[in-house]
Enzyme design. Structure first.
Site, PDB file in Angstrom:
ATOM      1  N   TYR A 136       0.879  -1.327  -0.073  1.00 63.17           N
ATOM      2  CA  TYR A 136       0.103  -0.081   0.018  1.00 63.17           C
ATOM      3  C   TYR A 136       0.730   1.462  -0.102  1.00 63.17           C
ATOM      4  O   TYR A 136       1.956   1.173   0.827  1.00 63.17           O
ATOM      5  CB  TYR A 136      -0.922   0.161   1.398  1.00 63.17           C
ATOM      6  N   PHE A 193      -5.640   9.285  -3.817  1.00 63.05           N
ATOM      7  CA  PHE A 193      -4.343   8.956  -4.220  1.00 63.05           C
ATOM      8  C   PHE A 193      -4.079   7.624  -3.406  1.00 63.05           C
ATOM      9  O   PHE A 193      -3.887   7.633  -2.177  1.00 63.05           O
ATOM     10  CB  PHE A 193      -3.159   9.741  -4.082  1.00 63.05           C
ATOM     11  N   GLU A 194      -4.080   6.453  -4.126  1.00 65.83           N
ATOM     12  CA  GLU A 194      -3.227   5.271  -3.490  1.00 65.83           C
ATOM     13  C   GLU A 194      -2.820   4.289  -4.636  1.00 65.83           C
ATOM     14  O   GLU A 194      -3.405   4.175  -5.611  1.00 65.83           O
ATOM     15  CB  GLU A 194      -4.501   4.428  -2.750  1.00 65.83           C
ATOM     16  N   ILE A 195      -1.771   3.790  -4.444  1.00 65.55           N
ATOM     17  CA  ILE A 195      -1.300   2.651  -5.305  1.00 65.55           C
ATOM     18  C   ILE A 195      -1.152   1.433  -4.235  1.00 65.55           C
ATOM     19  O   ILE A 195      -0.480   1.442  -3.229  1.00 65.55           O
ATOM     20  CB  ILE A 195       0.279   3.018  -5.816  1.00 65.55           C
TER      21      ILE A 195
END
Length: 312
Positions: A136, A193-195
């Protein structure tokens, strides 16, 4: 959405050509499909969200849910009356990773409309995460509005009491709570925003976690967001080393921005570090996560620079 795509293409994806997946609860217009596909050379697919993933489950009392929305509206809560917003939060919390178009995908990057990327991203964040076992990634961590989640933490504690072995990072409690776990301080990774690695959400632990929250009804009787749900799960179910602050990615979503603090990273940017959210109390969770006892200091030079680790 086209503006956000233009930002991603110019700063990153024109060099990597990762595919885009658009999901909606109603069919996309042909105009939308043609114009978004024209923004990139990468593959673009469009999918419909299954009705059962964007509707009231059988156990929700819709009359009571409406009364709760009206009560929250009188309290001045953001999106208090918005039913679609609640369906979106529930979908992003427990269903997006189950969509057929994502079944062959291992990592995702969430892209919202009207965002700005102020730095060139000349390395592959997905490859960096894969090589380092990261599940994450985030840029900004904030405090949640407590009036939107009055019973979320008590529900989480009830779940953890049933599954204490699910917690792999006990220091996560120090980030989530200021009183040894009695209450929730609202810290969460800002999920616009998250990867992430989809394996996190597909894990038996997360699926049980989401199912327990879903049955409690807080997505509709209150206004539980996917950000605190994702964040509480990541902070407790993952080890500290499996989360990463992409401090080198310049990002803006009204009203907050992340701008690299080190001069070398800013050579690829046009943002002002003095305006970075990390300096503001409301975003103090960003710094507090980085400085957990088993982590590293915000200004410690040992924090890795992904661009240096990955060469092409």
């Amino acid at each position: 959405m086209k503006r956000a795509m233009r930002q991603i293409e110019d700063r990153f994806n024109s060099r990597f050509n990762y595919p885009y997946v658009f999901l909606n609860d109603v069919p996309f217009t042909e105009e939308f499909k043609v114009e978004t596909a024209a923004m990139t050379k990468a593959n673009v697919t469009f999918g419909i969200i299954p009705h059962e993933h964007w509707s009231y489950p059988a156990w929700i009392n819709q009359t009571y849910a409406r009364e709760c929305r009206q009560k929250m509206s009188k309290q001045g809560v953001f999106y208090a009356l918005n039913e679609s917003y609640r369906h979106m939060c529930r979908f992003n919390s427990g269903f997006f990773f189950r969509h057929p178009l994502l079944q062959e995908i291992d990592y995702y990057w969430r892209i919202e409309p009207d965002v700005e990327y102020s730095c060139d991203i000349d390395y592959d964040p997905f490859l960096y995460m894969h090589r380092n076992g990261i599940k994450y990634g985030y840029t900004i961590a904030l405090h949640e509005y407590p009036e939107t989640i009055p019973t979320l933490w008590s529900t989480v504690k009830d779940f953890i009491a049933l599954h204490p072995d699910f917690v792999r990072h006990k220091n996560g409690y120090k980030w989530l709570s200021n009183d040894d776990g009695v209450s929730y301080n609202g810290c969460h990774f800002w999920s616009n925003f998250e990867i992430g690695a989809l394996s996190l959400f597909r894990s038996p632990e997360y699926l049980e976690f989401f199912d327990y929250l879903d049955k409690a009804g807080g997505f509709f009787y209150e206004r539980w967001g996917d950000a605190p749900v994702h964040s509480i799960a990541a902070a407790l179910l993952l080890e500290k080393k499996e989360l990463h602050w992409f401090q080198d990615i310049g990002y803006y979503h009204n009203p907050w921005t992340n701008c690299p603090l080190d001069k070398e990273s800013r050579l690829r940017c046009h943002c002002d570090p003095a305006k970075s959210a990390v300096h503001h109390y409301w975003a103090s969770c960003t710094k507090e996560w980085a400085e957990l006892a088993d982590g590293t200091s915000l200004h410690n030079s040992s924090i890795s620079d992904p661009a240096k680790e990955i060469t092409h």
